[in-house]
Design an enzyme around this catalytic site. Structure first.
Site: not given
Ligand code: GRF
Length: 195
Positions: A13, A65, A90, A93, A109, A144, A173
């Site tokens: 992304n 954190r 991942m 926060l 998401h 979240l 998408q």
């Molecule tokens: C993928 O599962 C995507 O659906 C979610 O984060 C994961 C990795 O995305 N947004 P990316 O390839 O690191 O952007």
């Protein structure tokens, strides 16, 4: 507008966001790609695209954190972004960090929020027998996967879909939705879009 992007893995992304910001008519420019692991494959891709990268490993902070987020903020202070995009980031926060960035932090998401907040969204949609699934870009708030929705894209769930085949369809998408939403958001337009 100055944009920082947080990743944890391959950053597909993030790459699409950088590619779109490289176009002359885009109202934003990337100032940092940050990963919570030096092993994140997206760091090399961002560096190849000429964007400043940094890794702030969360593990030395062992669950503290606030200390981890202070390290994140220290990196952000060096580039002064206007907008923060979480893209496959991942780590959860804390309310404190989110409050600092509320209204200026976006996340993507892989579900049609408010359905399927959290993890394993594709398996859950298949198990529920849903006909449709998709992805959502939203403003990040302390709860979240719960903030105001800026955009959604929908895909069909096909017979025989596995979580992997569905995830691949959704990811395609995501790669269209996130750039479209960031363009508009950076231009000050928060009217939600549906692809
Ligand atoms: C993928 O599962 C995507 O659906 C979610 O984060 C994961 C990795 O995305 N947004 P990316 O390839 O690191 O952007």
């Amino acid at each position: 507008k100055r944009v920082a992007i947080f990743i944890s893995g391959g950053g597909s992304n993030m790459v699409r966001l950088l590619e779109d910001m490289n176009k002359d008519d885009h109202p934003a420019e990337p100032v940092l790609v940050l990963a919570n692991s030096a092993d994140a494959g997206g760091l090399a891709k961002a560096a190849q695209m000429g964007v400043k990268t940094v890794a702030v490993d969360h593990r030395p902070f062992k669950g503290d954190r606030a200390a981890f987020e202070a390290a994140l903020q220290a990196e952000l202070d060096t580039v002064q972004p206007d907008i923060l995009c979480l893209a496959g980031f991942m780590r959860v926060l804390t309310e404190g960090f989110v409050a600092t960035w509320e209204g200026r932090m976006l996340n993507i998401h892989p579900s049609l929020l408010p359905k399927y907040k959290g993890l394993h969204t594709h398996a859950r949609a298949i198990d529920a027998g849903d006909e449709e699934h998709g992805c959502t870009v939203h403003l990040v708030t302390p709860a979240l996967d719960d903030g105001p929705i800026l955009g959604q894209a929908t895909v069909p769930i096909e017979d025989g879909d596995t979580p992997e085949t569905l995830a691949a369809r959704v990811l395609k998408q995501e790669h269209e939705l996130y750039p479209a939403v960031l363009r508009r958001f950076a231009a000050g337009n928060t009217t939600p879009i549906t692809l």
